[in-house]
Design an enzyme around this catalytic site. Sequence first.
Site, PDB file in Angstrom:
ATOM      1  CG  ASP A  13      -1.780  -1.226   1.294  1.00  0.00           C
ATOM      2  OD1 ASP A  13      -2.241  -1.686   0.237  1.00  0.00           O
ATOM      3  OD2 ASP A  13      -1.956  -1.742   2.411  1.00  0.00           O
ATOM      4  N   GLY A  15       1.604   3.036  -2.538  1.00  0.00           N
ATOM      5  CA  GLY A  15       1.246   3.957  -3.637  1.00  0.00           C
ATOM      6  C   GLY A  15       1.966   3.571  -4.924  1.00  0.00           C
ATOM      7  CE  LYS A  16       3.331  -2.311  -4.416  1.00  0.00           C
ATOM      8  NZ  LYS A  16       2.822  -2.047  -3.067  1.00  0.00           N
ATOM      9  N   GLY A  17       0.818   1.885  -7.396  1.00  0.00           N
ATOM     10  CA  GLY A  17      -0.055   2.032  -8.566  1.00  0.00           C
ATOM     11  C   GLY A  17       0.157   3.367  -9.243  1.00  0.00           C
ATOM     12  CE  LYS A  18       1.548  10.419  -8.079  1.00  0.00           C
ATOM     13  NZ  LYS A  18       1.304  11.721  -7.512  1.00  0.00           N
ATOM     14  N   GLY A  40      -4.191  -4.177  -4.483  1.00  0.00           N
ATOM     15  CA  GLY A  40      -5.182  -3.158  -4.822  1.00  0.00           C
ATOM     16  C   GLY A  40      -4.423  -1.911  -5.215  1.00  0.00           C
ATOM     17  CG  HIS A  41      -1.473  -1.827  -7.616  1.00  0.00           C
ATOM     18  ND1 HIS A  41      -0.647  -2.536  -8.447  1.00  0.00           N
ATOM     19  CD2 HIS A  41      -1.054  -2.090  -6.357  1.00  0.00           C
ATOM     20  CE1 HIS A  41       0.234  -3.193  -7.700  1.00  0.00           C
ATOM     21  NE2 HIS A  41       0.004  -2.942  -6.445  1.00  0.00           N
ATOM     22  CB  THR A 129      -6.562 -10.278   0.900  1.00  0.00           C
ATOM     23  OG1 THR A 129      -5.984 -11.348   0.139  1.00  0.00           O
ATOM     24  CG2 THR A 129      -5.517  -9.210   1.154  1.00  0.00           C
ATOM     25  CD  GLN A 227       0.822  -8.734  -2.614  1.00  0.00           C
ATOM     26  OE1 GLN A 227       1.566  -9.407  -3.305  1.00  0.00           O
ATOM     27  NE2 GLN A 227      -0.400  -8.430  -3.007  1.00  0.00           N
ATOM     28  CB  THR A 304      -7.768  -5.708  -1.633  1.00  0.00           C
ATOM     29  OG1 THR A 304      -6.859  -5.275  -2.636  1.00  0.00           O
ATOM     30  CG2 THR A 304      -8.261  -7.108  -1.968  1.00  0.00           C
ATOM     31  CB  THR A 305      -9.769  -6.307   2.768  1.00  0.00           C
ATOM     32  OG1 THR A 305      -8.773  -5.421   3.299  1.00  0.00           O
ATOM     33  CG2 THR A 305      -9.114  -7.510   2.153  1.00  0.00           C
ATOM     34  CE  LYS A 335      -1.905   7.732   0.475  1.00  0.00           C
ATOM     35  NZ  LYS A 335      -2.831   6.973   1.288  1.00  0.00           N
ATOM     36  CG  LEU A 336       6.217  15.324   1.502  1.00  0.00           C
ATOM     37  CD1 LEU A 336       7.200  14.598   2.413  1.00  0.00           C
ATOM     38  CD2 LEU A 336       6.976  16.251   0.562  1.00  0.00           C
TER      39      LEU A 336
HETATM   40  P1  IMP Z   1      -2.531 -12.747   1.590  1.00  0.00           P
HETATM   41  O1  IMP Z   1      -1.593 -12.184   0.583  1.00  0.00           O
HETATM   42  O2  IMP Z   1      -3.984 -12.511   1.248  1.00  0.00           O
HETATM   43  O3  IMP Z   1      -2.238 -14.178   1.904  1.00  0.00           O
HETATM   44  O4  IMP Z   1      -2.314 -11.941   2.979  1.00  0.00           O
HETATM   45  C1  IMP Z   1      -1.109 -12.065   3.742  1.00  0.00           C
HETATM   46  C2  IMP Z   1      -0.735 -10.722   4.371  1.00  0.00           C
HETATM   47  O5  IMP Z   1      -0.365  -9.812   3.343  1.00  0.00           O
HETATM   48  C3  IMP Z   1      -1.875 -10.047   5.142  1.00  0.00           C
HETATM   49  O6  IMP Z   1      -1.303  -9.324   6.220  1.00  0.00           O
HETATM   50  C4  IMP Z   1      -2.440  -9.061   4.141  1.00  0.00           C
HETATM   51  O7  IMP Z   1      -3.092  -7.972   4.759  1.00  0.00           O
HETATM   52  C5  IMP Z   1      -1.166  -8.631   3.434  1.00  0.00           C
HETATM   53  N1  IMP Z   1      -1.402  -8.178   2.058  1.00  0.00           N
HETATM   54  C6  IMP Z   1      -1.671  -8.919   0.979  1.00  0.00           C
HETATM   55  N2  IMP Z   1      -1.795  -8.154  -0.112  1.00  0.00           N
HETATM   56  C7  IMP Z   1      -1.586  -6.894   0.280  1.00  0.00           C
HETATM   57  C8  IMP Z   1      -1.541  -5.647  -0.410  1.00  0.00           C
HETATM   58  O8  IMP Z   1      -1.707  -5.543  -1.632  1.00  0.00           O
HETATM   59  N3  IMP Z   1      -1.288  -4.553   0.360  1.00  0.00           N
HETATM   60  C9  IMP Z   1      -1.040  -4.625   1.686  1.00  0.00           C
HETATM   61  N4  IMP Z   1      -1.058  -5.766   2.366  1.00  0.00           N
HETATM   62  C10 IMP Z   1      -1.329  -6.897   1.668  1.00  0.00           C
END
Ligand code: IMP
Length: 433
Positions: A13, A15-18, A40-41, A129, A227, A304-305, A335-336
């Site tokens: 999270d 901010g790679k998408g941007k 989730g980008h 997730t 990630q 994502t969640t 996000k400065l």
């Molecule tokens: P999984 O990848 O769904 O198995 O989740 C394993 C861990 O990675 C959990 O702590 C998730 O919240 C975290 N995680 C998975 N994908 C992301 C992401 O895109 N951003 C931030 N945390 C993530």
Amino acid sequence: MTCVVIVGCQWGDEGKGKIVDLLTEHADIVARFQGGNNAGHTVVFDNRTYILHLIPSGIFRKGKLAVLGNGVVVDPIALLEEIDGLQAKGVTVGDNLRISDEANLIMPYHKAMDKLRETLKGAGKIGTTGRGIGPAYEDKMARGGVRFSDFRGNGRKDLCGRLKSIIEEKNVLMRSHFHTDAFFDVGEIYDQYAALYQRIMPYLCDTSVLLNEAIDAGKAVLFEGAQGTHLDVDHGTYPYVTSSSTLAGGACTGCGVGPTKITDVIGVAKAYTTRVGEGPFPTELTGQAVGELLQKRGQEIGATTGRVRRCGWFDVPLVREAVRLNGMTGLAITKLDVLDTLEHIEIAVGYRDREGEILTSMPHHAGAAAELVPEYEELAGWESSTRGLTKLSALPKAARRYLDRISELTGAPVVLISTGPSREETIVVESVF
Ligand code: IMP
């Protein structure tokens, strides 16, 4: 030849998408190499916000090719939903998307197992997730995975037999280990996935060949990590990690491209730190006023969640380790502007362990990492708006000092600074391409 890998320096999270979307302007191809729809980008342009979970953000730019490499685990249902959703918004998805036919699939039992396992773990859960990512990678490594190529031609006959034994095992597990009467029907799953395959088939190819030929022809490739470094299955805060190799090295295995082809590695780090899910987070400020301010100003809610992200101060050892593990050639700080109102800003420069000893890097074992107390250095805030700034010279002195200190302590130059969510709200310190 320019092949740039973009990876997260923290726990995702960042901010790679941007940043990927921004750099795509200079690339011909954007390729994802690991993870799945756990990512989730968020991409913002022309006053519209798009959230992508699987498809690389290169899909938005005309004339660019988006690739899902062999290292990605693909939920075909989620993939088709994403394609349909983009097309409904007028985004072209056709010849500009290529998917590896050797990518492993997320099957219905993977999603069920992911959720059931978390429930069984109770307080010890990872906080996944719930998208079936871990179980899909487990099966891949145990040689019980299903790939797109299994549905091709004669391979189908073998697949029927394999699928039968894989699913029989899952059904036993469902009853004996997870204590549920969930039952997976081989014929039903085969028919469902064979139909999904038919729809996805036009996008499939050997993406390793495609990428290598493009690189040899002098095309520029951007590898989009998902990630973050500290969620890496080998080097992250194990077991509170994801199940893939999130590091720059993963781009090579996850796309079938040799390490000698990579020219740059850019690490994306937020100007503070966030984490979703469980696991150690020494600089966490949850429950404190500053933590709440970061959460609100940064709109720190999982793309994502929908989970609220845990927030804390910038953690130097975490990012310094990311610089080392990825061989980073530059940092993009995002996000400065979220820090604009703060009078003082802390950055963790080390930790004190339970024996009172100072550590300059975080132990990988989650138990040990959970007990650390950060050692902070205090810097002056700038208490003025940096939102939307596009020139380094326009930044307040204290903001420059903050960024310089991050660069000094982490050992990597800051090449990009993001001052807002949209493409334009960026300071390019050094061009990456
Ligand atoms: P999984 O990848 O769904 O198995 O989740 C394993 C861990 O990675 C959990 O702590 C998730 O919240 C975290 N995680 C998975 N994908 C992301 C992401 O895109 N951003 C931030 N945390 C993530």
